[in-house]
Design an enzyme around this catalytic site. Structure first.
Site, PDB file in Angstrom:
ATOM      1  N   ARG A  15      48.059  35.894  41.526  1.00  0.00           N
ATOM      2  CA  ARG A  15      48.594  35.456  40.224  1.00  0.00           C
ATOM      3  C   ARG A  15      47.482  35.249  39.208  1.00  0.00           C
ATOM      4  O   ARG A  15      47.599  35.659  38.064  1.00  0.00           O
ATOM      5  CB  ARG A  15      49.409  34.164  40.386  1.00  0.00           C
ATOM      6  CG  ARG A  15      50.722  34.365  41.134  1.00  0.00           C
ATOM      7  CD  ARG A  15      51.435  33.063  41.374  1.00  0.00           C
ATOM      8  NE  ARG A  15      50.571  32.156  42.117  1.00  0.00           N
ATOM      9  CZ  ARG A  15      50.789  30.850  42.266  1.00  0.00           C
ATOM     10  NH1 ARG A  15      51.835  30.281  41.733  1.00  0.00           N
ATOM     11  NH2 ARG A  15      49.957  30.105  42.959  1.00  0.00           N
TER      12      ARG A  15
ATOM     13  N   ASN B   7      54.911  33.304  42.331  1.00  0.00           N
ATOM     14  CA  ASN B   7      55.202  33.619  43.723  1.00  0.00           C
ATOM     15  C   ASN B   7      56.707  33.482  43.946  1.00  0.00           C
ATOM     16  O   ASN B   7      57.365  32.710  43.250  1.00  0.00           O
ATOM     17  CB  ASN B   7      54.490  32.631  44.651  1.00  0.00           C
ATOM     18  CG  ASN B   7      53.013  32.921  44.792  1.00  0.00           C
ATOM     19  OD1 ASN B   7      52.550  34.019  44.511  1.00  0.00           O
ATOM     20  ND2 ASN B   7      52.256  31.936  45.223  1.00  0.00           N
TER      21      ASN B   7
END
Length: 99
Positions: free
Chosen positions: A24, A42
Protein backbone atom coordinates in the site's frame (compact mmCIF):
# COMPACT_ATOMS: atom_id res chain seq x y z
CA UNK A 1 -1.40 17.82 -16.09
CA UNK A 2 -2.25 18.49 -19.70
CA UNK A 3 -5.81 19.68 -20.05
CA UNK A 4 -6.38 17.95 -23.39
CA UNK A 5 -5.84 14.46 -22.01
CA UNK A 6 -8.92 12.53 -20.94
CA UNK A 7 -9.28 11.82 -17.22
CA UNK A 8 -9.88 8.20 -16.30
CA UNK A 9 -11.12 6.47 -13.20
CA UNK A 10 -10.49 2.75 -12.68
CA UNK A 11 -10.97 0.30 -9.80
CA UNK A 12 -8.26 -2.30 -9.19
CA UNK A 13 -7.56 -5.39 -7.15
CA UNK A 14 -4.13 -7.02 -6.89
CA UNK A 15 -3.69 -10.68 -5.95
CA UNK A 16 -0.64 -12.55 -4.67
CA UNK A 17 1.69 -11.79 -1.79
CA UNK A 18 0.63 -8.16 -1.43
CA UNK A 19 -0.08 -7.76 2.29
CA UNK A 20 2.62 -7.27 4.92
CA UNK A 21 5.10 -6.22 2.22
CA UNK A 22 4.50 -2.42 2.19
CA UNK A 23 2.44 -2.76 -0.99
CA UNK A 24 0.00 0.00 0.00
CA UNK A 25 2.79 2.41 0.90
CA UNK A 26 4.58 1.79 -2.42
CA UNK A 27 1.29 2.06 -4.34
CA UNK A 28 0.58 5.41 -2.68
CA UNK A 29 4.03 6.77 -3.45
CA UNK A 30 3.97 5.53 -7.07
CA UNK A 31 0.50 7.04 -7.55
CA UNK A 32 1.65 10.39 -6.16
CA UNK A 33 4.80 10.29 -8.31
CA UNK A 34 2.59 9.87 -11.38
CA UNK A 35 0.29 12.70 -10.26
CA UNK A 36 -2.68 10.39 -9.67
CA UNK A 37 -5.30 10.52 -6.96
CA UNK A 38 -7.30 7.74 -5.35
CA UNK A 39 -6.93 5.21 -2.57
CA UNK A 40 -5.55 1.79 -1.68
CA UNK A 41 -6.49 -0.68 1.07
CA UNK A 42 -6.01 -4.28 2.20
CA UNK A 43 -8.98 -6.63 1.93
CA UNK A 44 -10.00 -9.49 4.22
CA UNK A 45 -9.39 -11.81 1.26
CA UNK A 46 -5.64 -11.04 1.34
CA UNK A 47 -5.68 -8.80 -1.72
CA UNK A 48 -5.10 -5.07 -2.14
CA UNK A 49 -7.78 -2.96 -3.80
CA UNK A 50 -8.44 0.66 -4.57
CA UNK A 51 -9.26 3.25 -7.17
CA UNK A 52 -7.05 5.37 -9.44
CA UNK A 53 -7.95 8.64 -11.12
CA UNK A 54 -5.95 10.90 -13.41
CA UNK A 55 -4.83 11.46 -17.00
CA UNK A 56 -5.33 8.34 -19.13
CA UNK A 57 -1.64 7.78 -19.93
CA UNK A 58 -0.66 8.03 -16.23
CA UNK A 59 -3.47 5.69 -15.18
CA UNK A 60 -2.18 3.18 -17.77
CA UNK A 61 1.37 3.53 -16.41
CA UNK A 62 0.05 2.83 -12.91
CA UNK A 63 -1.91 -0.18 -14.14
CA UNK A 64 1.30 -1.57 -15.63
CA UNK A 65 3.11 -0.92 -12.31
CA UNK A 66 0.36 -2.69 -10.34
CA UNK A 67 0.45 -5.64 -12.74
CA UNK A 68 4.22 -6.11 -12.87
CA UNK A 69 6.15 -4.20 -10.20
CA UNK A 70 4.51 -3.54 -6.84
CA UNK A 71 6.64 -3.31 -3.71
CA UNK A 72 10.10 -4.97 -3.62
CA UNK A 73 8.91 -7.83 -1.36
CA UNK A 74 5.59 -8.44 -3.12
CA UNK A 75 4.81 -11.29 -5.51
CA UNK A 76 1.99 -10.25 -7.82
CA UNK A 77 -0.13 -13.14 -9.12
CA UNK A 78 -2.50 -10.93 -11.09
CA UNK A 79 -4.10 -7.50 -11.14
CA UNK A 80 -7.69 -6.93 -12.19
CA UNK A 81 -9.08 -3.61 -13.39
CA UNK A 82 -12.76 -2.80 -13.71
CA UNK A 83 -15.23 0.07 -13.98
CA UNK A 84 -12.81 2.03 -16.17
CA UNK A 85 -14.54 5.19 -17.28
CA UNK A 86 -13.87 8.73 -18.42
CA UNK A 87 -14.56 11.39 -15.80
CA UNK A 88 -14.96 15.17 -15.96
CA UNK A 89 -13.15 15.91 -12.71
CA UNK A 90 -11.19 14.12 -10.01
CA UNK A 91 -13.15 12.83 -7.01
CA UNK A 92 -10.12 12.88 -4.68
CA UNK A 93 -7.54 15.46 -3.65
CA UNK A 94 -4.64 13.06 -3.12
CA UNK A 95 -3.67 9.38 -2.92
CA UNK A 96 -4.57 7.81 0.43
CA UNK A 97 -3.85 4.58 2.18
CA UNK A 98 -7.17 3.49 3.73
CA UNK A 99 -6.79 1.38 6.87
Amino acid sequence: MSSDEELLSVDYEVYGRVQGVFFRKHTQSEGKKLGLVGWVQNTDAGTVQGQLQGPASRVQQMQRWLRTTGSPQSRIAKAEFKNERAIDKLDFKDFKVVR
